[in-house]
Design an enzyme around this catalytic site. Structure first.
Site, mmCIF file in Angstrom:
data_model
loop_
_atom_site.group_PDB
_atom_site.id
_atom_site.type_symbol
_atom_site.label_atom_id
_atom_site.label_comp_id
_atom_site.label_asym_id
_atom_site.label_seq_id
_atom_site.Cartn_x
_atom_site.Cartn_y
_atom_site.Cartn_z
ATOM 1 N N ILE A 1 -26.407 -6.391 23.113
ATOM 2 C CA ILE A 1 -26.831 -7.277 24.215
ATOM 3 C C ILE A 1 -26.346 -6.707 25.555
ATOM 4 O O ILE A 1 -27.049 -6.787 26.568
ATOM 5 C CB ILE A 1 -26.299 -8.715 23.968
ATOM 6 C CG1 ILE A 1 -27.056 -9.330 22.792
ATOM 7 C CG2 ILE A 1 -26.408 -9.586 25.223
ATOM 8 C CD1 ILE A 1 -26.423 -10.595 22.208
ATOM 9 N N THR B 1 0.820 -1.218 0.000
ATOM 10 C CA THR B 1 0.000 0.000 0.000
ATOM 11 C C THR B 1 0.849 1.261 0.000
ATOM 12 O O THR B 1 1.907 1.312 0.622
ATOM 13 C CB THR B 1 -0.920 -0.021 1.235
ATOM 14 O OG1 THR B 1 -1.736 -1.182 1.156
ATOM 15 C CG2 THR B 1 -1.794 1.209 1.329
ATOM 16 N N GLU B 2 0.361 2.282 -0.714
ATOM 17 C CA GLU B 2 1.031 3.583 -0.771
ATOM 18 C C GLU B 2 0.004 4.675 -0.533
ATOM 19 O O GLU B 2 -1.204 4.403 -0.584
ATOM 20 C CB GLU B 2 1.673 3.770 -2.158
ATOM 21 C CG GLU B 2 2.745 2.740 -2.445
ATOM 22 C CD GLU B 2 3.438 2.962 -3.783
ATOM 23 O OE1 GLU B 2 3.057 3.909 -4.517
ATOM 24 O OE2 GLU B 2 4.365 2.181 -4.066
ATOM 25 N N GLU C 1 -6.116 -6.119 3.869
ATOM 26 C CA GLU C 1 -5.978 -7.286 2.978
ATOM 27 C C GLU C 1 -7.111 -7.326 1.957
ATOM 28 O O GLU C 1 -7.573 -8.388 1.534
ATOM 29 C CB GLU C 1 -5.835 -8.580 3.782
ATOM 30 C CG GLU C 1 -4.644 -8.472 4.743
ATOM 31 C CD GLU C 1 -3.991 -9.777 5.130
ATOM 32 O OE1 GLU C 1 -4.203 -10.778 4.443
ATOM 33 O OE2 GLU C 1 -3.231 -9.752 6.122
HETATM 34 N N1 COS Z 1 -3.171 -14.945 -8.113
HETATM 35 C C1 COS Z 1 -2.290 -14.906 -9.151
HETATM 36 N N2 COS Z 1 -2.316 -13.926 -10.096
HETATM 37 C C2 COS Z 1 -3.272 -12.983 -9.980
HETATM 38 C C3 COS Z 1 -4.225 -12.978 -8.930
HETATM 39 C C4 COS Z 1 -4.146 -14.016 -7.981
HETATM 40 N N3 COS Z 1 -5.013 -14.081 -6.963
HETATM 41 N N4 COS Z 1 -5.039 -11.911 -9.080
HETATM 42 C C5 COS Z 1 -4.632 -11.273 -10.178
HETATM 43 N N5 COS Z 1 -3.570 -11.916 -10.717
HETATM 44 C C6 COS Z 1 -2.847 -11.580 -11.957
HETATM 45 C C7 COS Z 1 -3.826 -11.512 -13.106
HETATM 46 O O1 COS Z 1 -4.020 -12.792 -13.677
HETATM 47 C C8 COS Z 1 -3.148 -10.561 -14.046
HETATM 48 O O2 COS Z 1 -2.136 -11.239 -14.756
HETATM 49 P P1 COS Z 1 -2.023 -11.146 -16.375
HETATM 50 O O3 COS Z 1 -1.719 -9.690 -16.630
HETATM 51 O O4 COS Z 1 -0.888 -12.047 -16.699
HETATM 52 O O5 COS Z 1 -3.351 -11.556 -16.899
HETATM 53 C C9 COS Z 1 -2.444 -9.572 -13.107
HETATM 54 O O6 COS Z 1 -2.305 -10.257 -11.848
HETATM 55 C C10 COS Z 1 -3.243 -8.316 -12.893
HETATM 56 O O7 COS Z 1 -4.519 -8.683 -12.421
HETATM 57 P P2 COS Z 1 -5.800 -7.742 -12.571
HETATM 58 O O8 COS Z 1 -5.880 -7.261 -13.987
HETATM 59 O O9 COS Z 1 -6.971 -8.462 -12.013
HETATM 60 O O10 COS Z 1 -5.379 -6.487 -11.648
HETATM 61 P P3 COS Z 1 -6.194 -5.221 -11.224
HETATM 62 O O11 COS Z 1 -5.284 -4.056 -11.289
HETATM 63 O O12 COS Z 1 -7.493 -5.153 -11.935
HETATM 64 O O13 COS Z 1 -6.422 -5.456 -9.647
HETATM 65 C C11 COS Z 1 -7.482 -6.254 -7.650
HETATM 66 C C12 COS Z 1 -7.069 -6.517 -9.107
HETATM 67 C C13 COS Z 1 -8.440 -5.094 -7.506
HETATM 68 C C14 COS Z 1 -8.139 -7.529 -7.213
HETATM 69 C C15 COS Z 1 -6.194 -6.003 -6.812
HETATM 70 O O14 COS Z 1 -5.637 -4.742 -7.104
HETATM 71 C C16 COS Z 1 -6.433 -6.090 -5.309
HETATM 72 O O15 COS Z 1 -6.524 -7.187 -4.757
HETATM 73 N N6 COS Z 1 -6.540 -4.923 -4.663
HETATM 74 C C17 COS Z 1 -6.606 -4.876 -3.210
HETATM 75 C C18 COS Z 1 -5.229 -4.829 -2.662
HETATM 76 C C19 COS Z 1 -5.203 -5.175 -1.234
HETATM 77 O O16 COS Z 1 -5.698 -6.207 -0.794
HETATM 78 N N7 COS Z 1 -4.577 -4.293 -0.476
HETATM 79 C C20 COS Z 1 -4.384 -4.527 0.907
HETATM 80 C C21 COS Z 1 -2.935 -4.320 1.140
HETATM 81 S S1 COS Z 1 -2.205 -5.462 2.167
HETATM 82 S S2 COS Z 1 -2.942 -5.110 3.940
#
Ligand code: COS
Length: 384
Positions: A337, A124-125, A363
Site C-alpha cells: 500500500i 535450542t542448540e 517458539e
Molecule cells: N504438553 C505436555 N506434554 C507434552 C506436550 C505438551 N504440549 N507436547 C508433547 N508432550 C509430551 C508428550 O506427551 C510425550 O510424553 P510421553 O513420552 O510421556 O508420551 C513427550 O512430551 C514427547 O512428545 P513428542 O513425542 O510429541 O515429542 P517429539 O520429539 O515428537 O516433538 C514437537 C514434538 C515437534 C512438537 C516438539 O519438538 C516441538 O515443539 N518442537 C519445536 C520446538 C520449539 O518450539 N522451539 C523453539 C524454541 S524456543 S524460542
C-alpha cells in the site's frame, strides 16, 4: 480471574505509554540497537516484567485473558520493547511457575517479577531446533551438583540475563524427550559464557546470543520440580502458553500496520485522489482487517479456555500458526500500500516488515505448529 475494571485501567495505562512514550522512540532504538535504561525502569515500575507472575511472588498476577490484552497493546510499538519483558513473563519464568517447587518459586520469581533479574529460556542448540528432544547439552550428577556441558543457540535476552531455564540431558541412555531435565541456573555460575550477540534481520534493540556451558556446576536442588526426566514436558507446556502470548503480540502489531496503511492511504494522492479511494487498495485493507480480527478472536477464545483450565496445546498452535502468518501477510500488504515508500526506512512499515518475520520462526516454526495440530487431530480421531 483478573478484575475487569483493573484490567481496563491497566490496558489504558499501557496503551498511552506505548503510543506516547515507546512509538516516538522506535527509530532511535532501531538505530542504536539498544533500548534506553530509563525505559526498562519505567516498564519495571509498571509491573510489566511480572505481568503473568502471581501476586504472592511480586507479580501483577494477570490471568491469560488479561495478559493477551496487554501484550496486544505492546504489539503496537516495535516488538523489541515487548521482547525486553517477554522472557520474564513467558519462557524464562513459566517453567518454574508450572512445574517448580514452592522453594524454587520463592527464591527466583520475585526478582524476575520486579525486573531485577532477566530470565531466559535455553532450549535450542546448534543441532537441535525444531527437533528439540534431540538436544545434546548434558547434565551429569556429581555429589550435590549437576555438571552442565553444551551450547545453547539464539537465546533471547541472554546478553542481559541473570537466570536461565536450561533443558539438558540427564539420562545419556535415553536420547529422546524422557532423558531431558530442566534446571534453573544462576547466570553468574562459573563455567557459563556468552557468545557475541547475533546480528539479526529485525527487532533491533532486542538481543540474542549463544550460551555456553563448560563444566558449569548447578546445585541438584535447582532441577525444576525436583525430578529428572520431566524437562521436555515442562518446555512444551511453557511453549504452549508462550505461543498464545506471541499470537496476541502478532494481533497488536497487525493493528499497528493496518493503522499505518490506512493513514498512508488517506494521505497519499495519485490519479487526483487519495489512494484509499481505489477499491484495489480498499481490498488489501479489508483483507488485513478481516484476518487481524479473526486472529484476535482465536486468541481471546483460547485464552478464555486456558483460564478455565482446559488443555489448549492444539489451539495455541492454531493461534500461533494463523496469527504469525497473518501478520506476515498484513506487513506485506502494508508495504504494498505504501508503494516505493514502503521500501524506505523513513516509514515504519519497512522496519515492521523485517521485525515480524521472526514470528513465523521462533517458539516453533509454522511447520511445527502444523505438525502439532495435525498429530493432535489424528490422536483425537483414534480416541487417544
Ligand atoms: N504438553 C505436555 N506434554 C507434552 C506436550 C505438551 N504440549 N507436547 C508433547 N508432550 C509430551 C508428550 O506427551 C510425550 O510424553 P510421553 O513420552 O510421556 O508420551 C513427550 O512430551 C514427547 O512428545 P513428542 O513425542 O510429541 O515429542 P517429539 O520429539 O515428537 O516433538 C514437537 C514434538 C515437534 C512438537 C516438539 O519438538 C516441538 O515443539 N518442537 C519445536 C520446538 C520449539 O518450539 N522451539 C523453539 C524454541 S524456543 S524460542
Amino acid at each position: 480471574m483478573t478484575d475487569r475494571d483493573t484490567l481496563a485501567q491497566l490496558v489504558d495505562t499501557v496503551r498511552r505509554y506505548v503510543r506516547e512514550r515507546l512509538v516516538p522512540l522506535e527509530a532511535e532504538v532501531a538505530e542504536a540497537d539498544s533500548i534506553p535504561e530509563q525505559v526498562r525502569r519505567e516498564m519495571a515500575e509498571m509491573g510489566l516484567f511480572g505481568m503473568s507472575i502471581p501476586e504472592t511472588y511480586g507479580g501483577l498476577g494477570l490471568d491469560m485473558q488479561a495478559e493477551v490484552e496487554i501484550v496486544r497493546e505492546l504489539g503496537w510499538a516495535s516488538p523489541a520493547f515487548r521482547s525486553l519483558i517477554g522472557t520474564n513473563n513467558g519462557l524464562g519464568s513459566q517453567g518454574l511457575l508450572i512445574d517448580g517447587s514452592e522453594e524454587q518459586k520463592r527464591e527466583w520469581l520475585p526478582r524476575i517479577a520486579s525486573g531485577e533479574l532477566i530470565a531466559s529460556f535455553c532450549l535450542t542448540e546448534p543441532e537441535a531446533g525444531s527437533d528439540a528432544a534431540s538436544l545434546k547439552t548434558r547434565a551429569v550428577r556429581d555429589g550435590e551438583d549437576y555438571v552442565l556441558n553444551g551450547t545453547k543457540r539464539f537465546i533471547t535476552n541472554a546478553p542481559t540475563a541473570g537466570v536461565f531455564t536450561v533443558m539438558a540431558r540427564t539420562d545419556p541412555n535415553n536420547k529422546g524427550a524422557g532423558g531431558i531435565s530442566a534446571f534453573i541456573v544462576d547466570a553468574r555460575t562459573p563455567g557459563i559464557s556468552l557468545g557475541r550477540p547475533n546480528v539479526k534481520m529485525g527487532q533491533k534493540g532486542a538481543h540474542i546470543c549463544d550460551v555456553i556451558f563448560e563444566d558449569a556446576r548447578v546445585p541438584a536442588r535447582n532441577i525444576i520440580g525436583g525430578r529428572e526426566g520431566q524437562g521436555f514436558k515442562t518446555a512444551m507446556k511453557v511453549l504452549d502458553r508462550g505461543r498464545l502470548h506471541i499470537s496476541a503480540l502478532c494481533c497488536g502489531t497487525a493493528e499497528r500496520l493496518i493503522h499505518e496503511s490506512v493513514t498512508f492511504a488517506l494521505e497519499r494522492r495519485q490519479f487526483g485522489q487519495p489512494i484509499g479511494e481505489f477499491q484495489l487498495i480498499q481490498a488489501m485493507l479489508a483483507d488485513s482487517r478481516t484476518e487481524a480480527f479473526a486472529a484476535l478472536a482465536m486468541v481471546r477464545e483460547t485464552a478464555r479456555r486456558f483460564d478455565g483450565g482446559e488443555k489448549i496445546a492444539t489451539d495455541a498452535a492454531c493461534c500461533k500458526y494463523f496469527a504469525s502468518e497473518m501478520v506476515g501477510r498484513v506487513a506485506d500488504r502494508a508495504v504494498q500500500i505504501h508503494g516505493g515508500s514502503g521500501y524506505i526506512a523513513d516509514y515504519p512499515v519497512e522496519r515492521f516488515y523485517r521485525d515480524v518475520r521472526i514470528f513465523r520462526l521462533y517458539e516453533g516454526t509454522s511447520q511445527i505448529q502444523q505438525i502439532v495440530i495435525g498429530r493432535a487431530m489424528l490422536r483425537e480421531a483414534r480416541g487417544g
